[in-house]
Design a protein around this motif. Sequence first.
Motif, PDB file in Angstrom:
ATOM      1  N   THR A 110      60.412  -0.772   1.981  1.00 40.10           N
ATOM      2  CA  THR A 110      61.362  -0.093   1.087  1.00 40.10           C
ATOM      3  C   THR A 110      61.370   1.405   1.383  1.00 40.10           C
ATOM      4  O   THR A 110      62.433   2.041   1.433  1.00 40.10           O
ATOM      5  N   GLN A 111      60.180   1.949   1.601  1.00 38.74           N
ATOM      6  CA  GLN A 111      60.069   3.379   1.907  1.00 38.74           C
ATOM      7  C   GLN A 111      60.756   3.697   3.244  1.00 38.74           C
ATOM      8  O   GLN A 111      61.474   4.701   3.364  1.00 38.74           O
ATOM      9  N   LEU A 112      60.569   2.835   4.241  1.00 41.74           N
ATOM     10  CA  LEU A 112      61.213   3.049   5.542  1.00 41.74           C
ATOM     11  C   LEU A 112      62.740   2.941   5.428  1.00 41.74           C
ATOM     12  O   LEU A 112      63.473   3.702   6.073  1.00 41.74           O
ATOM     13  N   ASP A 113      63.194   1.980   4.642  1.00 40.15           N
ATOM     14  CA  ASP A 113      64.645   1.829   4.470  1.00 40.15           C
ATOM     15  C   ASP A 113      65.254   3.061   3.811  1.00 40.15           C
ATOM     16  O   ASP A 113      66.418   3.390   4.061  1.00 40.15           O
ATOM     17  N   GLY A 114      64.501   3.751   2.997  1.00 36.88           N
ATOM     18  CA  GLY A 114      65.005   4.920   2.291  1.00 36.88           C
ATOM     19  C   GLY A 114      65.016   6.189   3.137  1.00 36.88           C
ATOM     20  O   GLY A 114      65.631   7.180   2.752  1.00 36.88           O
TER      21      GLY A 114
END
Length: 139
Positions: A110-114
């Motif tokens: 999720t952090q990478l997608d953001g």
Amino acid sequence: PGSAAPPGLAGPASAPPSEPPPPAPPGLWQNLGGSTRPAAAAATAGGGAEQPEAVSALEKQKEISGTIAAQVARLLEQARLDTENKVKMELKGIRDAMVAMDTRLDQLLTQLDGLEPPAEPPLDAEHVGQLLSKIEQQW
């Protein structure tokens, strides 16, 4: 030559003891009808063709063997259950660790997608080759 009788049971049969036998240790056989003698030995002692002492000794041996076999079976079953419980606890710990890692991986994804992609353009192969040549020359 070699006797086929079990240890302690070889030799001629003796006359019945003048005193009653001592009480049986607990667990060797069930007390049927108030008698401390095994049922089969009591039945054959009254008029069977075999010697009462030999039958009684054989019955005692069979009952002791049966008791030991039952105890061993019970101990094996308990060991199996204990082992299964230990394995279950170990597997539960491993599963909990895997669930925690999965949750952490989901958070990282999720952090990478953001994240925004970098603003500068990616390097092309020719530029990378030039940089490597430059580094080799310095060495």
